[in-house]
Design a protein around this motif. Structure first.
Motif, PDB file in Angstrom:
ATOM      1  N   ALA A  11      11.665  -6.269  -1.057  1.00 58.39           N
ATOM      2  CA  ALA A  11      11.471  -4.977  -1.599  1.00 58.39           C
ATOM      3  C   ALA A  11       9.893  -4.868  -1.329  1.00 58.39           C
ATOM      4  O   ALA A  11       9.218  -5.513  -1.400  1.00 58.39           O
ATOM      5  CB  ALA A  11      11.702  -3.829  -2.576  1.00 58.39           C
ATOM      6  N   GLN A  12       9.821  -3.169  -0.890  1.00 60.37           N
ATOM      7  CA  GLN A  12       7.757  -2.690  -0.902  1.00 60.37           C
ATOM      8  C   GLN A  12       7.278  -3.663  -1.847  1.00 60.37           C
ATOM      9  O   GLN A  12       8.892  -3.046  -3.471  1.00 60.37           O
ATOM     10  CB  GLN A  12       7.817  -1.777  -0.419  1.00 60.37           C
ATOM     11  CG  GLN A  12       8.551  -1.003   0.968  1.00 60.37           C
ATOM     12  CD  GLN A  12       8.353  -2.021   1.832  1.00 60.37           C
ATOM     13  OE1 GLN A  12       7.598  -2.803   2.192  1.00 60.37           O
ATOM     14  NE2 GLN A  12       8.422  -1.509   3.362  1.00 60.37           N
ATOM     15  N   ILE A  13       6.303  -3.337  -2.285  1.00 58.78           N
ATOM     16  CA  ILE A  13       5.908  -3.500  -3.682  1.00 58.78           C
ATOM     17  C   ILE A  13       5.436  -2.248  -3.951  1.00 58.78           C
ATOM     18  O   ILE A  13       4.922  -1.628  -3.735  1.00 58.78           O
ATOM     19  CB  ILE A  13       4.655  -4.908  -3.472  1.00 58.78           C
ATOM     20  CG1 ILE A  13       5.244  -6.090  -3.439  1.00 58.78           C
ATOM     21  CG2 ILE A  13       3.807  -3.710  -5.206  1.00 58.78           C
ATOM     22  CD1 ILE A  13       5.154  -6.096  -1.910  1.00 58.78           C
ATOM     23  N   MET A  14       6.211  -1.056  -5.023  1.00 57.76           N
ATOM     24  CA  MET A  14       6.332   0.166  -5.105  1.00 57.76           C
ATOM     25  C   MET A  14       4.699   0.356  -6.770  1.00 57.76           C
ATOM     26  O   MET A  14       4.500  -0.837  -6.891  1.00 57.76           O
ATOM     27  CB  MET A  14       7.767   0.398  -6.524  1.00 57.76           C
ATOM     28  CG  MET A  14       8.574  -0.079  -5.367  1.00 57.76           C
ATOM     29  SD  MET A  14       8.589   1.222  -3.921  1.00 57.76           S
ATOM     30  CE  MET A  14       9.126   2.499  -4.664  1.00 57.76           C
ATOM     31  N   CYS A  15       4.140   1.118  -6.797  1.00 54.01           N
ATOM     32  CA  CYS A  15       3.101   1.674  -7.587  1.00 54.01           C
ATOM     33  C   CYS A  15       3.177   1.009  -8.590  1.00 54.01           C
ATOM     34  O   CYS A  15       2.266   0.921 -10.371  1.00 54.01           O
ATOM     35  CB  CYS A  15       2.212   3.309  -6.661  1.00 54.01           C
ATOM     36  SG  CYS A  15       2.016   2.965  -5.311  1.00 54.01           S
ATOM     37  N   PRO A  16       3.454   1.606  -9.328  1.00 53.66           N
ATOM     38  CA  PRO A  16       4.513   1.362 -11.238  1.00 53.66           C
ATOM     39  C   PRO A  16       4.622   0.124 -11.203  1.00 53.66           C
ATOM     40  O   PRO A  16       4.344  -0.176 -12.183  1.00 53.66           O
ATOM     41  CB  PRO A  16       5.881   1.861 -11.002  1.00 53.66           C
ATOM     42  CG  PRO A  16       6.389   3.015 -10.034  1.00 53.66           C
ATOM     43  CD  PRO A  16       5.198   2.288  -8.250  1.00 53.66           C
ATOM     44  N   GLY A  17       4.785  -1.301  -9.883  1.00 50.51           N
ATOM     45  CA  GLY A  17       4.916  -1.941 -10.765  1.00 50.51           C
ATOM     46  C   GLY A  17       3.037  -2.996 -10.330  1.00 50.51           C
ATOM     47  O   GLY A  17       3.037  -4.022 -10.997  1.00 50.51           O
ATOM     48  N   LEU A  18       2.173  -2.434  -9.682  1.00 53.50           N
ATOM     49  CA  LEU A  18       0.870  -2.550  -9.714  1.00 53.50           C
ATOM     50  C   LEU A  18       0.427  -1.511 -10.516  1.00 53.50           C
ATOM     51  O   LEU A  18      -1.170  -2.126 -11.136  1.00 53.50           O
ATOM     52  CB  LEU A  18       0.620  -2.087  -8.547  1.00 53.50           C
ATOM     53  CG  LEU A  18       0.606  -2.994  -7.126  1.00 53.50           C
ATOM     54  CD1 LEU A  18       0.836  -1.892  -5.521  1.00 53.50           C
ATOM     55  CD2 LEU A  18       0.742  -4.087  -7.130  1.00 53.50           C
ATOM     56  N   ASN A  19       0.504  -0.448 -11.209  1.00 58.07           N
ATOM     57  CA  ASN A  19       0.235   0.204 -11.958  1.00 58.07           C
ATOM     58  C   ASN A  19      -0.195  -0.319 -13.422  1.00 58.07           C
ATOM     59  O   ASN A  19      -0.687   0.689 -14.535  1.00 58.07           O
ATOM     60  CB  ASN A  19       0.311   2.086 -12.094  1.00 58.07           C
ATOM     61  CG  ASN A  19      -0.157   2.587 -10.560  1.00 58.07           C
ATOM     62  OD1 ASN A  19      -1.611   1.569 -10.476  1.00 58.07           O
ATOM     63  ND2 ASN A  19      -0.080   3.542 -10.181  1.00 58.07           N
ATOM     64  N   SER A  20       1.407  -1.404 -13.281  1.00 53.91           N
ATOM     65  CA  SER A  20       1.473  -1.215 -15.242  1.00 53.91           C
ATOM     66  C   SER A  20       0.236  -2.418 -16.425  1.00 53.91           C
ATOM     67  O   SER A  20      -0.916  -2.318 -14.987  1.00 53.91           O
ATOM     68  CB  SER A  20       3.198  -1.911 -14.767  1.00 53.91           C
ATOM     69  OG  SER A  20       2.558  -3.569 -14.886  1.00 53.91           O
ATOM     70  N   PRO A  21       0.256  -2.075 -16.952  1.00 49.76           N
ATOM     71  CA  PRO A  21      -1.107  -3.299 -17.485  1.00 49.76           C
ATOM     72  C   PRO A  21      -0.916  -4.755 -18.248  1.00 49.76           C
ATOM     73  O   PRO A  21      -1.332  -4.927 -17.852  1.00 49.76           O
ATOM     74  CB  PRO A  21      -0.002  -3.139 -19.629  1.00 49.76           C
ATOM     75  CG  PRO A  21       0.810  -1.498 -19.462  1.00 49.76           C
ATOM     76  CD  PRO A  21       1.603  -1.202 -18.329  1.00 49.76           C
ATOM     77  N   ALA A  22       0.542  -5.219 -16.909  1.00 52.39           N
ATOM     78  CA  ALA A  22       0.306  -6.619 -17.166  1.00 52.39           C
ATOM     79  C   ALA A  22      -0.098  -7.169 -15.475  1.00 52.39           C
ATOM     80  O   ALA A  22      -0.412  -8.045 -14.504  1.00 52.39           O
ATOM     81  CB  ALA A  22       1.846  -7.132 -16.389  1.00 52.39           C
ATOM     82  N   ALA A  23       0.298  -6.003 -14.390  1.00 51.05           N
ATOM     83  CA  ALA A  23      -0.358  -6.055 -13.282  1.00 51.05           C
ATOM     84  C   ALA A  23      -2.432  -6.340 -12.722  1.00 51.05           C
ATOM     85  O   ALA A  23      -2.806  -5.322 -14.212  1.00 51.05           O
ATOM     86  CB  ALA A  23       0.370  -4.447 -12.676  1.00 51.05           C
ATOM     87  N   THR A  24      -2.585  -6.255 -11.707  1.00 51.28           N
ATOM     88  CA  THR A  24      -3.700  -6.026 -11.858  1.00 51.28           C
ATOM     89  C   THR A  24      -4.128  -6.138 -10.193  1.00 51.28           C
ATOM     90  O   THR A  24      -3.347  -6.303  -9.499  1.00 51.28           O
ATOM     91  CB  THR A  24      -4.353  -7.201 -11.728  1.00 51.28           C
ATOM     92  OG1 THR A  24      -4.420  -7.898 -13.401  1.00 51.28           O
ATOM     93  CG2 THR A  24      -6.122  -7.878 -11.948  1.00 51.28           C
ATOM     94  N   LEU A  25      -5.105  -4.926  -9.478  1.00 53.21           N
ATOM     95  CA  LEU A  25      -5.609  -4.818  -8.980  1.00 53.21           C
ATOM     96  C   LEU A  25      -7.412  -5.412  -8.697  1.00 53.21           C
ATOM     97  O   LEU A  25      -8.006  -4.649  -8.507  1.00 53.21           O
ATOM     98  CB  LEU A  25      -6.108  -3.322  -8.557  1.00 53.21           C
ATOM     99  CG  LEU A  25      -4.348  -2.716  -8.275  1.00 53.21           C
ATOM    100  CD1 LEU A  25      -4.979  -0.536  -8.183  1.00 53.21           C
ATOM    101  CD2 LEU A  25      -3.605  -3.285  -7.818  1.00 53.21           C
ATOM    102  N   HIS A  26      -7.281  -7.062  -8.175  1.00 52.59           N
ATOM    103  CA  HIS A  26      -7.931  -7.578  -7.734  1.00 52.59           C
ATOM    104  C   HIS A  26      -9.610  -7.343  -6.798  1.00 52.59           C
ATOM    105  O   HIS A  26      -9.983  -7.747  -7.706  1.00 52.59           O
ATOM    106  CB  HIS A  26      -7.105  -9.239  -8.423  1.00 52.59           C
ATOM    107  CG  HIS A  26      -7.210 -10.070  -8.684  1.00 52.59           C
ATOM    108  ND1 HIS A  26      -7.607 -10.316  -9.645  1.00 52.59           N
ATOM    109  CD2 HIS A  26      -5.506 -10.078  -8.931  1.00 52.59           C
ATOM    110  CE1 HIS A  26      -6.064 -10.748 -10.199  1.00 52.59           C
ATOM    111  NE2 HIS A  26      -5.140 -10.572 -10.190  1.00 52.59           N
ATOM    112  N   ASP A  27      -8.854  -6.266  -6.149  1.00 55.42           N
ATOM    113  CA  ASP A  27      -9.778  -6.109  -5.157  1.00 55.42           C
ATOM    114  C   ASP A  27      -9.465  -4.813  -4.760  1.00 55.42           C
ATOM    115  O   ASP A  27      -8.459  -3.770  -4.858  1.00 55.42           O
ATOM    116  CB  ASP A  27      -8.933  -7.239  -3.874  1.00 55.42           C
ATOM    117  CG  ASP A  27      -9.897  -8.206  -4.060  1.00 55.42           C
ATOM    118  OD1 ASP A  27     -10.660  -9.149  -4.465  1.00 55.42           O
ATOM    119  OD2 ASP A  27      -8.771  -9.367  -3.667  1.00 55.42           O
TER     120      ASP A  27
END
Length: 92
Positions: free
Chosen positions: A18-34
């Motif tokens: 599956a594509q990586i969805m924005c909610p899975g990248l915006n949750s408290p446990a996720a990190t946008l490292h770069d």
């Protein structure tokens, strides 16, 4: 390679291709490292794991992902155990 981290809830979907969805990248446990722009390649890591589980291409910039609560943010190009992963070794 730039990296992003998804939350645990997204792991099974990403490993299914599956594509990586924005909610899975915006949750408290996720990190946008770069800070990334649309079209850039990225390694996808999972919460609590030290090795990447997928390689993708940004569909949105990280700035746009932070503002978005639905839809895909990263195209999943390759993940663990997919067809590319299972390709047999070819002797040259």
């Amino acid at each position: 390679m730039p990296r992003l981290r998804i939350d645990r809830g997204a792991i099974k979907y990403v490993l299914s291709g599956a594509q990586i969805m924005c909610p899975g990248l915006n949750s408290p446990a996720a990190t946008l490292h770069d800070e990334l722009e649309e079209g850039e390649p990225v390694a996808i890591f999972a919460e609590g794991k030290e090795n990447p589980l997928a390689i993708g291409c940004m569909l949105l910039s990280t700035a746009e992902i932070r503002k978005t609560e639905k839809g895909p943010g990263v195209e999943n190009l390759h993940c663990l155990n997919d067809g590319l992963w299972k390709t047999p070794l070819i002797d040259a």
